[in-house]
Design an enzyme around this catalytic site. Structure first.
Site, PDB file in Angstrom:
ATOM      1  N   GLY A   1       0.837  -1.206   0.000  1.00 13.68           N
ATOM      2  CA  GLY A   1       0.000   0.000   0.000  1.00 13.68           C
ATOM      3  C   GLY A   1       0.866   1.248   0.000  1.00 13.68           C
ATOM      4  O   GLY A   1       2.080   1.187   0.224  1.00 13.68           O
ATOM      5  N   ASP A   2       0.239   2.388  -0.316  1.00 15.33           N
ATOM      6  CA  ASP A   2       0.909   3.694  -0.306  1.00 15.33           C
ATOM      7  C   ASP A   2       2.091   3.781  -1.261  1.00 15.33           C
ATOM      8  O   ASP A   2       3.066   4.493  -1.011  1.00 15.33           O
ATOM      9  CB  ASP A   2       1.378   4.058   1.130  1.00 15.33           C
ATOM     10  CG  ASP A   2       0.225   4.055   2.113  1.00 15.33           C
ATOM     11  OD1 ASP A   2      -0.896   4.390   1.700  1.00 15.33           O
ATOM     12  OD2 ASP A   2       0.440   3.712   3.284  1.00 15.33           O
TER      13      ASP A   2
ATOM     14  N   LYS B   1      -0.245   5.140  -5.820  1.00 16.99           N
ATOM     15  CA  LYS B   1      -1.230   4.762  -6.839  1.00 16.99           C
ATOM     16  C   LYS B   1      -2.066   5.961  -7.298  1.00 16.99           C
ATOM     17  O   LYS B   1      -2.319   6.130  -8.488  1.00 16.99           O
ATOM     18  CB  LYS B   1      -2.172   3.665  -6.295  1.00 16.99           C
ATOM     19  CG  LYS B   1      -1.450   2.382  -5.931  1.00 16.99           C
ATOM     20  CD  LYS B   1      -2.381   1.387  -5.271  1.00 16.99           C
ATOM     21  CE  LYS B   1      -2.861   1.788  -3.900  1.00 16.99           C
ATOM     22  NZ  LYS B   1      -1.837   1.832  -2.850  1.00 16.99           N
TER      23      LYS B   1
ATOM     24  N   ALA C   1      -8.375   3.289   2.340  1.00 19.21           N
ATOM     25  CA  ALA C   1      -7.413   3.824   1.371  1.00 19.21           C
ATOM     26  C   ALA C   1      -7.177   5.309   1.629  1.00 19.21           C
ATOM     27  O   ALA C   1      -8.050   6.014   2.135  1.00 19.21           O
ATOM     28  CB  ALA C   1      -7.948   3.631  -0.045  1.00 19.21           C
ATOM     29  N   GLY C   2      -6.000   5.772   1.290  1.00 19.52           N
ATOM     30  CA  GLY C   2      -5.696   7.199   1.320  1.00 19.52           C
ATOM     31  C   GLY C   2      -4.828   7.451   0.104  1.00 19.52           C
ATOM     32  O   GLY C   2      -3.659   7.082   0.097  1.00 19.52           O
ATOM     33  N   HIS C   3      -5.432   7.991  -0.949  1.00 22.03           N
ATOM     34  CA  HIS C   3      -4.703   8.187  -2.203  1.00 22.03           C
ATOM     35  C   HIS C   3      -4.458   9.680  -2.406  1.00 22.03           C
ATOM     36  O   HIS C   3      -5.389  10.477  -2.357  1.00 22.03           O
ATOM     37  CB  HIS C   3      -5.511   7.610  -3.376  1.00 22.03           C
ATOM     38  CG  HIS C   3      -5.642   6.117  -3.309  1.00 22.03           C
ATOM     39  ND1 HIS C   3      -6.294   5.372  -4.249  1.00 22.03           N
ATOM     40  CD2 HIS C   3      -5.174   5.229  -2.404  1.00 22.03           C
ATOM     41  CE1 HIS C   3      -6.233   4.092  -3.925  1.00 22.03           C
ATOM     42  NE2 HIS C   3      -5.564   3.983  -2.794  1.00 22.03           N
TER      43      HIS C   3
ATOM     44  N   GLN D   1      -4.845  -0.338  -1.504  1.00 23.26           N
ATOM     45  CA  GLN D   1      -3.924  -1.210  -0.763  1.00 23.26           C
ATOM     46  C   GLN D   1      -2.849  -1.794  -1.699  1.00 23.26           C
ATOM     47  O   GLN D   1      -2.503  -1.146  -2.662  1.00 23.26           O
ATOM     48  CB  GLN D   1      -4.693  -2.321  -0.019  1.00 23.26           C
ATOM     49  CG  GLN D   1      -5.542  -1.812   1.154  1.00 23.26           C
ATOM     50  CD  GLN D   1      -6.863  -1.189   0.775  1.00 23.26           C
ATOM     51  OE1 GLN D   1      -7.653  -1.780   0.071  1.00 23.26           O
ATOM     52  NE2 GLN D   1      -7.141   0.003   1.245  1.00 23.26           N
TER      53      GLN D   1
ATOM     54  N   ARG E   1       5.088   5.454   9.364  1.00 19.36           N
ATOM     55  CA  ARG E   1       5.166   4.178   8.652  1.00 19.36           C
ATOM     56  C   ARG E   1       6.517   3.521   8.910  1.00 19.36           C
ATOM     57  O   ARG E   1       7.530   4.216   9.039  1.00 19.36           O
ATOM     58  CB  ARG E   1       5.000   4.408   7.146  1.00 19.36           C
ATOM     59  CG  ARG E   1       3.614   4.927   6.774  1.00 19.36           C
ATOM     60  CD  ARG E   1       3.532   5.220   5.278  1.00 19.36           C
ATOM     61  NE  ARG E   1       2.234   5.766   4.907  1.00 19.36           N
ATOM     62  CZ  ARG E   1       2.031   6.595   3.883  1.00 19.36           C
ATOM     63  NH1 ARG E   1       3.045   6.987   3.133  1.00 19.36           N
ATOM     64  NH2 ARG E   1       0.825   7.033   3.603  1.00 19.36           N
TER      65      ARG E   1
ATOM     66  N   HIS F   1       9.237   7.529  -6.078  1.00 15.12           N
ATOM     67  CA  HIS F   1      10.044   7.892  -4.912  1.00 15.12           C
ATOM     68  C   HIS F   1      11.553   7.702  -5.090  1.00 15.12           C
ATOM     69  O   HIS F   1      12.263   7.538  -4.097  1.00 15.12           O
ATOM     70  CB  HIS F   1       9.607   7.090  -3.663  1.00 15.12           C
ATOM     71  CG  HIS F   1       8.204   7.393  -3.205  1.00 15.12           C
ATOM     72  ND1 HIS F   1       7.116   6.748  -3.721  1.00 15.12           N
ATOM     73  CD2 HIS F   1       7.731   8.252  -2.284  1.00 15.12           C
ATOM     74  CE1 HIS F   1       6.027   7.194  -3.144  1.00 15.12           C
ATOM     75  NE2 HIS F   1       6.369   8.115  -2.265  1.00 15.12           N
TER      76      HIS F   1
END
Ligand code: GDP
Ligand code: IMO
Ligand code: MG
Length: 469
Positions: free
Chosen positions: A11-12, A15, A38-40, A225, A326, A352
């Site tokens: 996840g993260d 996306k 989710a946190g997009h 995810q 995280r 990244h």
């Protein structure tokens, strides 16, 4: 034609940004699983949008659909739509009538069970995701279509709520309130049903999307995810309760596997690992209290802790939904080989790489060493191995995974540069050492690179290929 966007790790991976990047060519963006766990993030024209339920295409005025595989909390959905309207957007969101509804008792039970589970807790987002999918599988769920049908809604609630109340009160010995009150739930959820009907938001997802495809429109399927927290292919039980993998895109929308399979499946990779939640992580650097198993800050290596803090801060690795720090680690290639096979990626977006810039060296977990006594165990005897008899993919049980030691491969680091200029110039402007790193990943996964993220903004992405052109 469809383009499916899938998280390749935990996840993260970025996306939301990739959906936005390729969103111009899409007419519709549909989510196929998950909910407001989710946190997009989409960064557009200097504005940052953090979306939990509204598909990321909303930022570009694309029609958004929450597919039947999603679990939908109408309260958070409307809050998000209203907040976006206040910011000047006008999201057109449709919801599958077959999607399941997250009710307040699901959230309450999510919290209660996490507390109860102790070492087996996944560190959930507390959004009621697991309990809602449980009720779906138990055939006692409430679906979006039921909110529009007063008799069906009452019948469903009258069956299920007393069971949930008894579970909370008698098994877990907790007090219950309005979240477990049939009349209060009925009134609130009927109102949500009325708003869904008034705003003409409900659809038969499969037919809706197929009609668009038949009209030659392009449909993007936005996974939430990631593969290693997929309920079937992830690190069970530290997983979410749905299938983020590409197979979920067909089951969770009602489009046939041949339709999705004729399109592209783009794997989104973060150039290192981040994890919000519990369970093992063989390439972890340092640790985070409350998430890293048996974490002892006093016994941790100072260099690794420093590196972890550096990557966490440079990458802004704090949960989009919960704000939790995280866990971070080096890229895990066995995890990615597993993801490439399970999803059948046709292309990769690797994000990244800017975050790792400035480090002297960058490492990856190339393979795993695994205790010889374990190697003959049934689960791992068929796993891919290197010439040195090391594991090249993830073993099937999380306990075995936890006993794997990553064999690291070291790459020379690359300098921090003007990444926006790099993005404008194209792939060859990426520092050479970073290209070596990217090409290693692409070669190992036998999958071409479609895009490279060099910063959070859309203009900080090197586009190598656009999937449906
Ligand atoms: P998602 O859940 O996969 O959509 O990812 P999140 O939005 O939870 O987390 C990704 C974070 O990294 C967000 O804050 C993005 O804006 C940011 N991001 C995405 N791609 C890149 C990149 O290439 N470089 C940097 N520095 N940040 C990125
Ligand atoms: P996006 O879409 C990262 C993790 C939680 C927990 C486990 C189960 O932004 O990539 P859940 O609430 O789903 O029952 O929690 O899954 N998790 C995520 N981790 N990104 C996400 O979503 C996640 N959604 C759930 O931290 O370990
Ligand atoms: Mg996220």
């Amino acid at each position: 034609m469809t383009v499916t966007i899938v998280g390749a790790q935990l996840g993260d991976e970025g996306k939301g940004g990739v959906v936005d990047l390729y969103g111009d060519t899409a007419d519709v963006v549909a989510r196929y699983q998950g909910g407001d766990n989710a946190g997009h993030t989409v960064v557009h024209d200097g504005e940052e949008y953090k979306l939990s339920l509204v598909p990321s295409g909303a930022v570009r005025d694309k029609v958004g659909v929450l597919g039947n595989g999603c679990v939908v909390n109408p309260e958070t959905l409307f809050e998000e739509i209203d907040a976006l309207r206040e910011r000047g957007l006008d999201p057109d969101v449709r919801v599958a009538e077959r999607a399941h509804v997250i009710l307040p008792y699901h959230r309450a039970l999510d919290g209660i069970e996490e507390e109860e589970k102790d070492d087996l807790a996944a560190g959930t987002t507390g959004r009621g995701i697991g309990p809602t999918y449980e009720d779906k599988a138990g055939r006692r769920g409430v679906r979006i279509g039921d909110l529009l049908d007063p008799d069906a809604l009452r019948e469903r609630l009258e069956y299920v709520v007393p069971q949930k109340k008894a579970l909370a009160e008698k098994v877990f010995e907790k007090e219950t309130g309005e979240a477990f009150d049939i009349d209060a739930l009925y009134d609130t959820y009927r109102e949500f049903g009325e708003r869904l009907a008034e705003e003409n938001m409900t659809v038969d997802c499969g037919s809706f999307l197929q009609e668009r495809i038949d009209a030659d429109e392009s449909v993007m399927l936005e996974g939430a995810q990631g593969t290693s927290i997929d309920i079937d292919h992830g690190i069970y039980p530290y997983v979410t309760s749905s299938n983020p993998t590409a197979g979920g895109a067909t089951v969770g929308t009602g489009l046939g596997p041949t339709v999705v399979g004729q399109g592209e499946v783009v794997g989104i990779i973060k150039a290192y690992l981040s994890r919000v939640g519990t369970g093992p992580l063989p390439t972890e650097l340092g640790g985070v209290e409350g998430q890293t198993p048996d974490y002892d800050p006093a016994g941790a290596s100072a260099d690794e802790e420093e590196l972890a803090t550096y990557i966490r801060d440079e990458g802004g690795e704090y949960g989009t939904v919960t704000g939790r720090p995280r866990r971070v680690g080096w890229l895990d290639m066995p995890m990615l080989r597993h993801a490439a096979r399970a999803n059948g990626f046709t292309g990769l977006a690797i994000n990244h790489i800017d975050v790792l810039a400035g480090l002297d060296e960058v490492k990856v977990g190339h393979s795993y060493e695994f205790d010889t006594a374990e190697q003959s165990s049934a689960g791992t005897q068929n796993a891919m191995r290197s010439d040195d008899d090391e594991l090249l993919t993830m073993p099937p049980t999380t306990e075995q995974w936890g006993r794997c030691e990553a064999t690291l491969k070291t790459f020379d680091g690359w300098a921090d540069v003007d990444w926006a200029a790099v993005a404008e110039e194209g792939y060859d402007a990426i520092p050479e050492n970073a290209r070596t790193y990217l090409e290693y990943v692409s070669d190992e996964l036998e999958t071409p690179i479609y895009a490279v993220g060099v910063g959070p903004g859309r203009e900080e992405t090197v586009i190598v290929e656009t999937p449906d052109e």
